[in-house]
Write an enzyme that holds these catalytic residues in place. Structure first.
Site, mmCIF file in Angstrom:
data_model
loop_
_atom_site.group_PDB
_atom_site.id
_atom_site.type_symbol
_atom_site.label_atom_id
_atom_site.label_comp_id
_atom_site.label_asym_id
_atom_site.label_seq_id
_atom_site.Cartn_x
_atom_site.Cartn_y
_atom_site.Cartn_z
ATOM 1 N N ASP A 133 0.244 -0.031 -11.044
ATOM 2 C CA ASP A 133 -0.550 -1.234 -10.518
ATOM 3 C C ASP A 133 0.056 -2.718 -10.678
ATOM 4 O OD1 ASP A 133 -2.006 1.094 -9.846
ATOM 5 O OD2 ASP A 133 -3.844 0.194 -10.733
ATOM 6 N N LYS A 170 -4.154 5.349 -4.905
ATOM 7 C CA LYS A 170 -5.230 5.969 -5.287
ATOM 8 C C LYS A 170 -6.559 4.891 -5.035
ATOM 9 C CE LYS A 170 -4.250 3.586 -9.698
ATOM 10 N NZ LYS A 170 -5.145 2.518 -9.666
ATOM 11 N N CYS A 192 -6.552 0.307 -15.809
ATOM 12 C CA CYS A 192 -5.947 1.294 -15.064
ATOM 13 C C CYS A 192 -4.733 2.010 -15.739
ATOM 14 C CB CYS A 192 -5.282 0.904 -13.663
ATOM 15 S SG CYS A 192 -6.501 0.542 -12.641
#
Length: 195
Positions: free
Chosen positions: A15, A107, A150
């Site tokens: 990310d 996601k 994350c």
């Protein structure tokens, strides 16, 4: 105790997106520094004679994630609008934006999703664990944003999936320094190597 195995190793870039870097909807203080360090690491692997047999990226990719977005977020379970699919905020941050990753895993289209292992490949919709296993990957290095969200979730799921996991902590950016440090301790206690 670490869970390092002796198989092929992949780099998972979690990310590193515009919305998680300075100026973004959920910018982390060290986001740009981490993006540069990751780009430098990947540049040393460009001929694939380096340590990694595969390099992949995960992305938050929200369409309508329900209660994950909130007008008055608590920054634990609810968040400001971020990483909307196909937006500039969801794009990978320069200087990794043009890296030829082996695959991208997106996601959170219709729900909250923190772990890269919840992501599906953009080319074939394979989940991350399946994709890695079909390529003989046994060990993972994990870098990215955010250490306390994350990255943490991806590392813990990687361990649950049976991979040896190493976190390159200087190439991770937390939302909160104290929670980031606690997350590293939690990952270490779960069996990850913190490098």
């Amino acid at each position: 105790m670490t869970t390092q195995n002796t198989g092929s190793r992949a780099l998972i870039v979690v990310d590193v997106q515009n919305d998680f870097c300075p100026g973004g909807a959920l910018g982390t203080e060290r986001g740009d520094e981490v993006a540069t360090k990751i780009a430098d690491l990947i540049s040393t692997q460009s001929d694939r004679s380096g340590e990694y047999s595969h390099i992949v990226a995960t992305q938050d990719w929200h369409i309508d994630p329900g209660a994950h977005f909130a007008e008055n977020p608590d920054f634990v379970d609810t968040w400001p609008v971020h990483c909307v699919a196909d937006s500039e905020g969801a794009a990978l941050r320069s200087p990794i934006a043009n890296v030829p990753f082996d695959e991208y895993f997106r996601k959170g289209e219709y729900e909250a999703a923190y772990s890269g292992f919840e992501g599906a490949s953009i080319s074939g919709k394979a989940l991350l664990a399946e994709w890695l296993r079909t390529r003989g990957i046994e060990n993972l290095d994990v870098v990215g944003i955010a250490t306390d969200h994350c990255v943490r979730a991806t590392v813990l799921d990687g361990l649950k999936e049976g991979f040896g996991v190493r976190v390159l902590a200087d190439k991770c950016s937390p939302v909160d320094d104290a929670r980031g440090a606690a997350a590293l301790d939690e990952m270490r206690d779960a069996g990850a190597e913190i490098a």
